[in-house]
Design a protein around this motif. Sequence first.
Motif, PDB file in Angstrom:
ATOM      1  N   LEU A  31     -75.774  -0.329  10.923  1.00 34.09           N
ATOM      2  CA  LEU A  31     -74.604  -1.209  10.944  1.00 34.09           C
ATOM      3  C   LEU A  31     -74.726  -2.387   9.989  1.00 34.09           C
ATOM      4  CD1 LEU A  31     -73.743  -1.278  14.752  1.00 34.09           C
ATOM      5  CD2 LEU A  31     -72.655   0.063  12.935  1.00 34.09           C
ATOM      6  N   ASP A  32     -75.919  -2.686   9.521  1.00 35.63           N
ATOM      7  CA  ASP A  32     -76.118  -3.819   8.610  1.00 35.63           C
ATOM      8  C   ASP A  32     -76.207  -3.399   7.149  1.00 35.63           C
ATOM      9  OD1 ASP A  32     -76.225  -5.773  10.683  1.00 35.63           O
ATOM     10  OD2 ASP A  32     -78.238  -5.045  11.175  1.00 35.63           O
ATOM     11  N   THR A  33     -76.146  -2.110   6.882  1.00 30.91           N
ATOM     12  CA  THR A  33     -76.254  -1.627   5.511  1.00 30.91           C
ATOM     13  C   THR A  33     -75.027  -2.025   4.712  1.00 30.91           C
ATOM     14  OG1 THR A  33     -77.508   0.300   6.271  1.00 30.91           O
ATOM     15  CG2 THR A  33     -76.551   0.427   4.063  1.00 30.91           C
ATOM     16  N   GLU A  34     -75.274  -2.676   3.565  1.00 32.68           N
ATOM     17  CA  GLU A  34     -74.181  -3.001   2.650  1.00 32.68           C
ATOM     18  C   GLU A  34     -74.139  -1.910   1.593  1.00 32.68           C
ATOM     19  OE1 GLU A  34     -73.953  -7.005   1.232  1.00 32.68           O
ATOM     20  OE2 GLU A  34     -74.709  -7.790   3.122  1.00 32.68           O
ATOM     21  N   GLN A  35     -72.943  -1.387   1.372  1.00 30.55           N
ATOM     22  CA  GLN A  35     -72.791  -0.224   0.500  1.00 30.55           C
ATOM     23  C   GLN A  35     -71.350  -0.190   0.002  1.00 30.55           C
ATOM     24  OE1 GLN A  35     -74.433   2.468  -1.473  1.00 30.55           O
ATOM     25  NE2 GLN A  35     -75.702   2.132   0.312  1.00 30.55           N
ATOM     26  N   ASP A  36     -71.113   0.434  -1.124  1.00 36.95           N
ATOM     27  CA  ASP A  36     -69.744   0.685  -1.577  1.00 36.95           C
ATOM     28  C   ASP A  36     -69.280   1.938  -0.832  1.00 36.95           C
ATOM     29  OD1 ASP A  36     -67.334   1.121  -2.827  1.00 36.95           O
ATOM     30  OD2 ASP A  36     -68.201   1.673  -4.761  1.00 36.95           O
ATOM     31  N   TRP A  37     -68.830   1.741   0.421  1.00 35.93           N
ATOM     32  CA  TRP A  37     -68.521   2.865   1.303  1.00 35.93           C
ATOM     33  C   TRP A  37     -67.397   3.734   0.759  1.00 35.93           C
ATOM     34  CZ3 TRP A  37     -72.216   4.024   4.343  1.00 35.93           C
ATOM     35  CH2 TRP A  37     -73.045   3.036   4.854  1.00 35.93           C
ATOM     36  N   HIS A  38     -66.516   3.143  -0.028  1.00 39.96           N
ATOM     37  CA  HIS A  38     -65.418   3.936  -0.592  1.00 39.96           C
ATOM     38  C   HIS A  38     -65.955   5.065  -1.477  1.00 39.96           C
ATOM     39  CE1 HIS A  38     -61.286   4.696  -1.737  1.00 39.96           C
ATOM     40  NE2 HIS A  38     -61.681   4.778  -2.982  1.00 39.96           N
ATOM     41  N   SER A  39     -67.029   4.790  -2.197  1.00 37.46           N
ATOM     42  CA  SER A  39     -67.586   5.833  -3.069  1.00 37.46           C
ATOM     43  C   SER A  39     -68.643   6.681  -2.354  1.00 37.46           C
ATOM     44  CB  SER A  39     -68.180   5.212  -4.337  1.00 37.46           C
ATOM     45  OG  SER A  39     -69.259   4.361  -4.011  1.00 37.46           O
ATOM     46  N   VAL A  40     -69.201   6.198  -1.246  1.00 38.76           N
ATOM     47  CA  VAL A  40     -70.254   6.933  -0.532  1.00 38.76           C
ATOM     48  C   VAL A  40     -69.664   7.948   0.447  1.00 38.76           C
ATOM     49  CG1 VAL A  40     -72.152   6.696   1.124  1.00 38.76           C
ATOM     50  CG2 VAL A  40     -71.927   5.061  -0.754  1.00 38.76           C
ATOM     51  N   GLN A  45     -64.862  11.525   6.207  1.00 40.92           N
ATOM     52  CA  GLN A  45     -65.664  10.445   6.792  1.00 40.92           C
ATOM     53  C   GLN A  45     -64.873   9.134   6.805  1.00 40.92           C
ATOM     54  OE1 GLN A  45     -68.959  11.044   4.116  1.00 40.92           O
ATOM     55  NE2 GLN A  45     -70.253  11.860   5.767  1.00 40.92           N
ATOM     56  N   LYS A  46     -64.097   8.889   5.762  1.00 41.38           N
ATOM     57  CA  LYS A  46     -63.258   7.685   5.731  1.00 41.38           C
ATOM     58  C   LYS A  46     -62.210   7.743   6.847  1.00 41.38           C
ATOM     59  CE  LYS A  46     -63.765   7.283   0.777  1.00 41.38           C
ATOM     60  NZ  LYS A  46     -63.104   7.524  -0.506  1.00 41.38           N
ATOM     61  N   GLN A  47     -61.641   8.928   7.071  1.00 41.80           N
ATOM     62  CA  GLN A  47     -60.669   9.070   8.160  1.00 41.80           C
ATOM     63  C   GLN A  47     -61.340   8.812   9.507  1.00 41.80           C
ATOM     64  OE1 GLN A  47     -58.963  12.988   7.457  1.00 41.80           O
ATOM     65  NE2 GLN A  47     -57.226  12.061   6.397  1.00 41.80           N
ATOM     66  N   ARG A  48     -62.526   9.337   9.699  1.00 37.78           N
ATOM     67  CA  ARG A  48     -63.253   9.117  10.952  1.00 37.78           C
ATOM     68  C   ARG A  48     -63.546   7.630  11.161  1.00 37.78           C
ATOM     69  NH1 ARG A  48     -66.127  14.148  12.556  1.00 37.78           N
ATOM     70  NH2 ARG A  48     -65.513  15.725  11.052  1.00 37.78           N
ATOM     71  N   LEU A  49     -63.922   6.935  10.092  1.00 39.93           N
ATOM     72  CA  LEU A  49     -64.197   5.507  10.186  1.00 39.93           C
ATOM     73  C   LEU A  49     -62.935   4.731  10.586  1.00 39.93           C
ATOM     74  CD1 LEU A  49     -66.276   3.275   9.936  1.00 39.93           C
ATOM     75  CD2 LEU A  49     -65.764   3.166   7.478  1.00 39.93           C
ATOM     76  N   ALA A  50     -61.791   5.159  10.077  1.00 44.22           N
ATOM     77  CA  ALA A  50     -60.527   4.518  10.466  1.00 44.22           C
ATOM     78  C   ALA A  50     -60.279   4.691  11.970  1.00 44.22           C
ATOM     79  CB  ALA A  50     -59.369   5.099   9.661  1.00 44.22           C
ATOM     80  N   TRP A  51     -60.623   5.850  12.527  1.00 42.87           N
ATOM     81  CA  TRP A  51     -60.483   6.070  13.970  1.00 42.87           C
ATOM     82  C   TRP A  51     -61.420   5.139  14.738  1.00 42.87           C
ATOM     83  CZ3 TRP A  51     -57.258   9.476  16.715  1.00 42.87           C
ATOM     84  CH2 TRP A  51     -56.422  10.272  15.924  1.00 42.87           C
ATOM     85  N   VAL A  52     -62.647   4.943  14.235  1.00 42.00           N
ATOM     86  CA  VAL A  52     -63.587   4.018  14.885  1.00 42.00           C
ATOM     87  C   VAL A  52     -62.978   2.625  14.932  1.00 42.00           C
ATOM     88  CG1 VAL A  52     -65.831   2.850  14.646  1.00 42.00           C
ATOM     89  CG2 VAL A  52     -65.672   5.333  14.320  1.00 42.00           C
ATOM     90  N   ARG A  53     -62.383   2.189  13.838  1.00 36.50           N
ATOM     91  CA  ARG A  53     -61.753   0.863  13.801  1.00 36.50           C
ATOM     92  C   ARG A  53     -60.630   0.772  14.835  1.00 36.50           C
ATOM     93  NH1 ARG A  53     -61.672   1.219   7.452  1.00 36.50           N
ATOM     94  NH2 ARG A  53     -63.671   0.220   6.975  1.00 36.50           N
TER      95      ARG A  53
END
Length: 170
Positions: A31-40, A45-53
């Motif tokens: 949870l503390d990892t800083e990353q350019d998540w859009h490119s990773v 996975q981005k859709q799943r992250l939106a559900w988490v939010r």
Amino acid sequence: LKSSKEARDEAEEFLDVVGLGPWLREHSFDLDTEQDWHSVLSGGQKQRLAWVRMYHKRPKYALIDEGTSAVDRESVDTLFIQAKKLGITLVTISHHDAVDVHHKRALDLEQGGMWSVTEEEEDGRLAPPSRQDDDKESPALGLVTRLEGALAKHGRVGQDQEVQQALAAL
């Protein structure tokens, strides 16, 4: 308000529910990892992250626009079941039939201004679809119109009382 530990525990739980937790651990992310998540992250996975939010915010209603187009069918079920467990009512725009089983009412928009509404009966059977044209407005089509207006006016539907009343009537 949740403590920092409770919030982190909940975030990890939701990441596991949507299937991102194991992937993050496999790649040594936390949870503390800083990353350019859009490119990773992949599209799914981005859709799943939106559900988490969304789970974290726990809105009473959520408008999901193609929120499962890059997610496998089994995971679609998991996403919708978790939202229901959290008491979130979903209004879904989708081209995929995998979401159908998670809704009691469907509005199908067709070419030429035609549309149909299919509703689930109290016994779980589907009623025959009612077909209409643009000259007649159904409650479901009216809701779509009000949602569009609320988004244009407020940038979100949560601030529009008329939309909240229409959603509550569903």
